[in-house]
Every structure is written in structure tokens, then in C-alpha cells.
Scaffold this motif. Structure first.
Motif, mmCIF file in Angstrom:
data_model
loop_
_atom_site.group_PDB
_atom_site.id
_atom_site.type_symbol
_atom_site.label_atom_id
_atom_site.label_comp_id
_atom_site.label_asym_id
_atom_site.label_seq_id
_atom_site.Cartn_x
_atom_site.Cartn_y
_atom_site.Cartn_z
ATOM 1 N N GLU A 161 0.837 -1.219 0.000
ATOM 2 C CA GLU A 161 0.000 0.000 0.000
ATOM 3 C C GLU A 161 0.869 1.266 0.000
ATOM 4 O O GLU A 161 0.500 2.287 -0.557
ATOM 5 N N LYS A 165 0.770 4.313 -2.593
ATOM 6 C CA LYS A 165 0.571 5.686 -2.114
ATOM 7 C C LYS A 165 1.636 6.634 -2.690
ATOM 8 O O LYS A 165 1.354 7.774 -3.055
ATOM 9 N N ALA A 190 1.438 -4.370 -5.319
ATOM 10 C CA ALA A 190 1.272 -2.934 -5.619
ATOM 11 C C ALA A 190 0.787 -2.741 -7.057
ATOM 12 O O ALA A 190 -0.087 -1.915 -7.321
ATOM 13 N N THR A 193 -2.911 -2.818 -8.179
ATOM 14 C CA THR A 193 -3.647 -1.548 -8.088
ATOM 15 C C THR A 193 -3.125 -0.537 -9.103
ATOM 16 O O THR A 193 -3.897 0.176 -9.745
#
Ligand code: ZN
Length: 211
Positions: A161, A165, A190, A193
């Protein structure tokens, strides 16, 4: 900071055919690059994810891994990703003699050629440790040094995450060459996403040309 200045100067003074940091800024392309593989149990899963999203990437492989993973290397090649050279045993190139540098590069090129019947024209120094001596060697071998313009920092071993980000907080730009590592599965989580996110922004994800 010092490194950033050096890379900036090199990217402005040297032609892309010699030292590449990013692709063309005019086209909405991104270049995913994966260092330090191929690794059993990780690279297969990554290849599946890339195939699912019809994405092509560039794999900077470590030559000494080929004997245990030649099937995996063939698979990367068959799926039309670019295979590139990341040395034979991942040493610090700034500490090597000229002979050892050449040996590291040429042995890996030969292993890639023996496994995939393809010449390898791209090289990335372990940890991005470049020197003028190394660039000169690559020039003589008619190879291109490839750095990156974005680092996923996946080597920090954080949660996936956090990697996501980082790319949301500071979005990618046209032509970015993005550094990941396929020696562990954090990048895969990762990218599950990030790939749809980049596609929804109109980016196409391509392999670097091996020429
Ligand atoms: Zn590496």
C-alpha cells in the motif's frame, strides 16, 4: 542530491542511445522495469499479472540466476517482454577492474543469447552505480546504459500500500522508466492496483526497445 545532479547532467549531455533515463516525454507511455530476477515463485506470478493486463515490461536479469531459471527466462522472452542485462553476480561496478566489468557483462549477454537466441543491448548497473569507465565499456559493446526516472522504493520492504501511495502522491509523467524488483512479491501486490490506475489515466505500459 549529488547523484541527482550527476544523472541530470548525463541525461542532458549524453544521447539516449548511450545513457537512457526516461522515454519520450511527448508520448503517454510508461516503462516498467524489473531488476534482480528471474526468481522462481515470483516472476511467474508477475508474468501472469502483466499478461492479464496486456502489459509489456523490461526485465534486468542477473546472469547467475539463469542456470536455475532458464525456463522462466524463455517464458519472459516468449511473452515478448524485453530481456536486459543486470550483470552476472550483482557486484558494485565502481569497485571492479575493467576486465571483471567486461566479464560480468559479456557472460550474461552470452547466457541470455544461449537461452533465448536474442542479443541483449540494454544494461543497468547494480544499484545504479555508474562510472564513466563503465559507460565507455558499454559504448564499445554498442549497448545502452539504462537508469530510471522513478523508483518504486520496493527495496524498503514496506507494505505494498505504501508503494501505491507513493505513486498516487507523486504521479508518474509521460515516458517515465519505473524501477521495481521481481525478487519478492511486494511489487506484484502494488501493481495489481497501479496498472489499472495508470491505464485509467490513458498511459500505455511498454517494454523498452532492445536495440
Ligand atoms: Zn539490482
Amino acid at each position: 542530491m549529488r547523484n541527482k545532479i550527476i544523472y541530470f547532467i548525463r541525461s542532458k549531455l549524453l544521447p539516449d542511445s548511450l545513457f537512457l533515463i526516461n522515454g519520450k516525454r511527448e508520448s503517454k507511455s510508461l516503462y516498467l522495469t524489473f531488476d534482480d530476477g528471474p526468481v522462481q515463485g515470483v516472476t511467474e506470478e508477475l508474468l501472469e499479472l502483466l499478461a492479464q493486463h496486456k502489459v509489456k515490461a523490461t526485465f534486468f536479469i542477473i546472469g547467475s540466476r539463469i542456470s536455475k531459471s532458464s525456463d522462466l527466462l524463455k517464458k519472459i522472452h516468449q511473452q515478448k517482454h524485453t530481456i536486459a542485462n543486470h550483470s552476472y553476480s550483482h557486484p558494485n561496478f565502481t569497485k571492479l577492474s575493467s576486465e571483471t566489468m567486461l566479464e560480468q557483462i559479456i557472460t550474461t549477454n552470452e547466457l541470455i543469447r544461449a537461452t533465448t537466441q536474442q542479443c541483449c543491448r540494454l544494461f543497468r548497473a547494480p544499484q545504479g552505480r555508474w562510472s564513466i569507465r563503465l559507460l565507455f565499456k558499454l559504448f564499445r559493446l554498442k549497448m545502452t546504459a539504462v537508469h530510471w526516472s522513478r523508483d518504486s522504493m520496493d527495496f524498503l520492504k514496506e507494505q505494498p500500500e505504501k508503494i501505491v501511495k507513493r505513486f498516487i502522491d507523486e504521479p508518474v509523467k509521460n515516458g517515465d522508466i519505473i524501477l521495481f524488483h521481481d525478487d519478492n512479491s511486494r511489487c506484484i501486490e502494488a501493481l495489481k492496483t497501479l496498472i489499472p490506475h495508470w491505464h485509467s489515466q490513458g498511459f500505455s505500459l511498454n517494454a523498452l526497445e532492445n536495440k
